[in-house]
Design a protein around this motif. Sequence first.
Motif, PDB file in Angstrom:
ATOM      1  N   TYR A 134       0.826  -1.212   0.000  1.00 40.14           N
ATOM      2  CA  TYR A 134       0.000   0.000   0.000  1.00 40.14           C
ATOM      3  C   TYR A 134       0.858   1.259   0.000  1.00 40.14           C
ATOM      4  CZ  TYR A 134      -3.805  -3.166   1.222  1.00 40.14           C
ATOM      5  OH  TYR A 134      -4.729  -4.180   1.213  1.00 40.14           O
ATOM      6  N   ILE A 135       1.960   1.212   0.749  1.00 38.39           N
ATOM      7  CA  ILE A 135       2.841   2.380   0.830  1.00 38.39           C
ATOM      8  C   ILE A 135       3.462   2.673  -0.531  1.00 38.39           C
ATOM      9  CG2 ILE A 135       5.008   3.239   1.823  1.00 38.39           C
ATOM     10  CD1 ILE A 135       4.264   1.677   4.376  1.00 38.39           C
ATOM     11  N   LYS A 136       3.905   1.632  -1.212  1.00 41.23           N
ATOM     12  CA  LYS A 136       4.534   1.831  -2.518  1.00 41.23           C
ATOM     13  C   LYS A 136       3.502   2.079  -3.618  1.00 41.23           C
ATOM     14  CE  LYS A 136       8.771  -0.733  -1.536  1.00 41.23           C
ATOM     15  NZ  LYS A 136       9.666  -1.855  -1.920  1.00 41.23           N
ATOM     16  N   MET A 137       2.290   1.574  -3.422  1.00 39.76           N
ATOM     17  CA  MET A 137       1.250   1.738  -4.432  1.00 39.76           C
ATOM     18  C   MET A 137       0.685   3.161  -4.438  1.00 39.76           C
ATOM     19  SD  MET A 137      -2.428  -0.207  -4.829  1.00 39.76           S
ATOM     20  CE  MET A 137      -3.091   0.606  -3.371  1.00 39.76           C
ATOM     21  N   GLY A 138       0.382   3.691  -3.252  1.00 44.03           N
ATOM     22  CA  GLY A 138      -0.261   4.995  -3.220  1.00 44.03           C
ATOM     23  C   GLY A 138       0.225   5.918  -2.132  1.00 44.03           C
ATOM     24  N   GLY A 139       1.097   5.410  -1.261  1.00 41.40           N
ATOM     25  CA  GLY A 139       1.703   6.251  -0.237  1.00 41.40           C
ATOM     26  C   GLY A 139       0.728   6.902   0.727  1.00 41.40           C
ATOM     27  N   PHE A 140       0.933   8.163   0.970  1.00 40.44           N
ATOM     28  CA  PHE A 140       0.231   8.936   1.992  1.00 40.44           C
ATOM     29  C   PHE A 140      -1.277   8.807   1.916  1.00 40.44           C
ATOM     30  CE2 PHE A 140      -1.695  12.975   3.345  1.00 40.44           C
ATOM     31  CZ  PHE A 140      -1.213  13.084   4.638  1.00 40.44           C
ATOM     32  N   TRP A 141      -1.858   9.035   0.751  1.00 40.67           N
ATOM     33  CA  TRP A 141      -3.318   9.079   0.626  1.00 40.67           C
ATOM     34  C   TRP A 141      -3.938   7.691   0.787  1.00 40.67           C
ATOM     35  CZ3 TRP A 141      -4.626  13.733   1.444  1.00 40.67           C
ATOM     36  CH2 TRP A 141      -3.842  14.785   0.966  1.00 40.67           C
ATOM     37  N   VAL A 142      -3.266   6.663   0.302  1.00 41.24           N
ATOM     38  CA  VAL A 142      -3.774   5.303   0.462  1.00 41.24           C
ATOM     39  C   VAL A 142      -3.727   4.890   1.930  1.00 41.24           C
ATOM     40  CG1 VAL A 142      -3.338   2.870  -0.071  1.00 41.24           C
ATOM     41  CG2 VAL A 142      -3.236   4.576  -1.885  1.00 41.24           C
ATOM     42  N   ILE A 143      -2.667   5.285   2.623  1.00 39.01           N
ATOM     43  CA  ILE A 143      -2.552   4.985   4.060  1.00 39.01           C
ATOM     44  C   ILE A 143      -3.726   5.603   4.816  1.00 39.01           C
ATOM     45  CG2 ILE A 143      -1.210   5.424   6.158  1.00 39.01           C
ATOM     46  CD1 ILE A 143       1.296   5.373   4.346  1.00 39.01           C
ATOM     47  N   LEU A 144      -4.024   6.864   4.546  1.00 40.08           N
ATOM     48  CA  LEU A 144      -5.134   7.537   5.230  1.00 40.08           C
ATOM     49  C   LEU A 144      -6.458   6.840   4.937  1.00 40.08           C
ATOM     50  CD1 LEU A 144      -4.440  11.380   4.912  1.00 40.08           C
ATOM     51  CD2 LEU A 144      -3.670   9.763   6.645  1.00 40.08           C
ATOM     52  N   PHE A 145      -6.656   6.451   3.683  1.00 40.13           N
ATOM     53  CA  PHE A 145      -7.912   5.788   3.335  1.00 40.13           C
ATOM     54  C   PHE A 145      -8.054   4.447   4.042  1.00 40.13           C
ATOM     55  CE2 PHE A 145     -10.202   2.663   0.747  1.00 40.13           C
ATOM     56  CZ  PHE A 145     -11.457   3.265   0.748  1.00 40.13           C
ATOM     57  N   ILE A 146      -6.972   3.676   4.093  1.00 44.22           N
ATOM     58  CA  ILE A 146      -7.024   2.361   4.741  1.00 44.22           C
ATOM     59  C   ILE A 146      -7.324   2.502   6.226  1.00 44.22           C
ATOM     60  CG2 ILE A 146      -5.609   0.393   5.469  1.00 44.22           C
ATOM     61  CD1 ILE A 146      -4.235   0.543   2.749  1.00 44.22           C
ATOM     62  N   MET A 187       6.457  11.431   3.276  1.00 42.23           N
ATOM     63  CA  MET A 187       6.188  12.867   3.331  1.00 42.23           C
ATOM     64  C   MET A 187       6.974  13.637   2.268  1.00 42.23           C
ATOM     65  SD  MET A 187       3.894  12.847   5.559  1.00 42.23           S
ATOM     66  CE  MET A 187       3.602  14.600   5.848  1.00 42.23           C
ATOM     67  N   THR A 188       8.173  13.163   1.952  1.00 43.04           N
ATOM     68  CA  THR A 188       8.976  13.815   0.909  1.00 43.04           C
ATOM     69  C   THR A 188       8.338  13.624  -0.458  1.00 43.04           C
ATOM     70  OG1 THR A 188      11.036  13.504   2.154  1.00 43.04           O
ATOM     71  CG2 THR A 188      11.234  13.906  -0.208  1.00 43.04           C
ATOM     72  N   THR A 189       7.881  12.408  -0.733  1.00 38.51           N
ATOM     73  CA  THR A 189       7.234  12.117  -2.015  1.00 38.51           C
ATOM     74  C   THR A 189       5.934  12.890  -2.181  1.00 38.51           C
ATOM     75  OG1 THR A 189       8.153   9.874  -2.043  1.00 38.51           O
ATOM     76  CG2 THR A 189       6.254  10.290  -3.453  1.00 38.51           C
ATOM     77  N   THR A 190       5.190  13.043  -1.097  1.00 37.63           N
ATOM     78  CA  THR A 190       3.867  13.676  -1.173  1.00 37.63           C
ATOM     79  C   THR A 190       3.928  15.194  -1.101  1.00 37.63           C
ATOM     80  OG1 THR A 190       2.972  11.735  -0.023  1.00 37.63           O
ATOM     81  CG2 THR A 190       1.533  13.659  -0.212  1.00 37.63           C
ATOM     82  N   PHE A 191       4.722  15.712  -0.180  1.00 34.06           N
ATOM     83  CA  PHE A 191       4.721  17.158   0.058  1.00 34.06           C
ATOM     84  C   PHE A 191       6.089  17.827  -0.087  1.00 34.06           C
ATOM     85  CE2 PHE A 191       1.341  15.346   2.774  1.00 34.06           C
ATOM     86  CZ  PHE A 191       0.245  15.964   2.184  1.00 34.06           C
ATOM     87  N   GLY A 192       7.094  17.043  -0.442  1.00 37.30           N
ATOM     88  CA  GLY A 192       8.425  17.616  -0.574  1.00 37.30           C
ATOM     89  C   GLY A 192       9.264  17.508   0.681  1.00 37.30           C
ATOM     90  N   GLY A 193       8.630  17.116   1.796  1.00 35.62           N
ATOM     91  CA  GLY A 193       9.360  16.939   3.046  1.00 35.62           C
ATOM     92  C   GLY A 193       9.689  18.251   3.724  1.00 35.62           C
ATOM     93  N   SER A 194       9.985  18.179   5.005  1.00 36.59           N
ATOM     94  CA  SER A 194      10.294  19.380   5.790  1.00 36.59           C
ATOM     95  C   SER A 194      11.781  19.512   6.077  1.00 36.59           C
ATOM     96  CB  SER A 194       9.539  19.325   7.122  1.00 36.59           C
ATOM     97  OG  SER A 194      10.017  18.252   7.925  1.00 36.59           O
ATOM     98  N   GLY A 195      12.518  18.432   5.828  1.00 40.88           N
ATOM     99  CA  GLY A 195      13.936  18.445   6.155  1.00 40.88           C
ATOM    100  C   GLY A 195      14.223  17.976   7.570  1.00 40.88           C
ATOM    101  N   SER A 196      13.155  17.658   8.309  1.00 43.36           N
ATOM    102  CA  SER A 196      13.293  17.203   9.690  1.00 43.36           C
ATOM    103  C   SER A 196      12.595  15.853   9.846  1.00 43.36           C
ATOM    104  CB  SER A 196      12.679  18.221  10.658  1.00 43.36           C
ATOM    105  OG  SER A 196      12.523  17.673  11.949  1.00 43.36           O
ATOM    106  N   ASP A 197      13.348  14.854  10.288  1.00 43.16           N
ATOM    107  CA  ASP A 197      12.745  13.537  10.515  1.00 43.16           C
ATOM    108  C   ASP A 197      11.611  13.614  11.525  1.00 43.16           C
ATOM    109  OD1 ASP A 197      14.709  12.646   8.848  1.00 43.16           O
ATOM    110  OD2 ASP A 197      15.365  11.000  10.133  1.00 43.16           O
ATOM    111  N   LEU A 198      11.848  14.345  12.610  1.00 43.71           N
ATOM    112  CA  LEU A 198      10.847  14.449  13.674  1.00 43.71           C
ATOM    113  C   LEU A 198       9.576  15.108  13.171  1.00 43.71           C
ATOM    114  CD1 LEU A 198       9.912  14.240  16.613  1.00 43.71           C
ATOM    115  CD2 LEU A 198      11.110  16.403  17.074  1.00 43.71           C
ATOM    116  N   LEU A 199       9.720  16.199  12.421  1.00 42.85           N
ATOM    117  CA  LEU A 199       8.544  16.915  11.925  1.00 42.85           C
ATOM    118  C   LEU A 199       7.776  16.079  10.913  1.00 42.85           C
ATOM    119  CD1 LEU A 199       6.812  19.410  11.918  1.00 42.85           C
ATOM    120  CD2 LEU A 199       8.370  20.454  10.250  1.00 42.85           C
ATOM    121  N   ASP A 200       8.499  15.441   9.995  1.00 44.40           N
ATOM    122  CA  ASP A 200       7.825  14.593   8.994  1.00 44.40           C
ATOM    123  C   ASP A 200       7.059  13.452   9.658  1.00 44.40           C
ATOM    124  OD1 ASP A 200       8.634  16.034   6.805  1.00 44.40           O
ATOM    125  OD2 ASP A 200      10.373  14.781   6.367  1.00 44.40           O
ATOM    126  N   THR A 201       7.681  12.817  10.632  1.00 48.44           N
ATOM    127  CA  THR A 201       7.034  11.703  11.339  1.00 48.44           C
ATOM    128  C   THR A 201       5.835  12.190  12.138  1.00 48.44           C
ATOM    129  OG1 THR A 201       9.199  10.627  11.546  1.00 48.44           O
ATOM    130  CG2 THR A 201       7.424   9.764  12.904  1.00 48.44           C
TER     131      THR A 201
END
Length: 229
Positions: free
Chosen positions: A16-28, A58-72
């Motif tokens: 699911y993560i590789k198929m659709g990433g962020f949006w698929v995770i939220l839907f599931i 988060m990088t693939t979907t929104f470009g990422g924030s540059g911070s592991d903590l913030l992205d997580t």
Amino acid sequence: MEQFESWKDLLNPEFYIKMGGFWVILFIIFAETGLFVGFFLPGDSLLFVSGIYAVDIMTTTFGGSGSDLLDTTLLAGCVSVAAILGNAVGYWFGRKAGPSLYKKQDTFFFKKKYLFQAQKFFLKHGSMAVIMARFLPIVRTFMPIVAGIVDMDRAKFLKDNVIGGILWSFSLIFAGHYLNELFSKQFGIDLKSHLEMIIIIIVLVTTLPLILKFVFSKHEVDNFEEDIH
């Protein structure tokens, strides 16, 4: 994008993560906690593995924030919202459908025994059941529906729903992310290379209590169904 190859992919969170990433995770997460057809989806393991891939997602979907903590944190926060909304829909459905669900015939997507098990769990633990059920596969799918059926106070349900959704999402996503970081730095082990074993362990840990309870108290569930009828 990941290609569907077999039904086993449906039980693999990495698919699911590789198929659709962020949006698929939220839907599931929404479907598993808000639609009774989602009881077979990989909720716990999906969140843990999502934590491992949090920065990539988060990088693939929104470009990422540059911070592991913030992205997580952002990923866990969004998942929490999806989980909370899912439970709210389940609660609303339970209030509307009511007792008619107990007369519904079993299908592939709906098993009446799960409804009885969730109701028994709710009656035993009260409002705390809404929080505790988040960490129990199958039970978390039917718990909000049962809360709606028994007409649980809306304010109490909302409070427990929010607490449970946040605890579940943040604990598993942060565990996945920081355990992967720990194993990578301390032992040189990349958990992404051992996802199959990790998923098996998570499934065993989360389902074993339910299996044991089912084996040792099946007659109690049968008696409970008779009492309901």
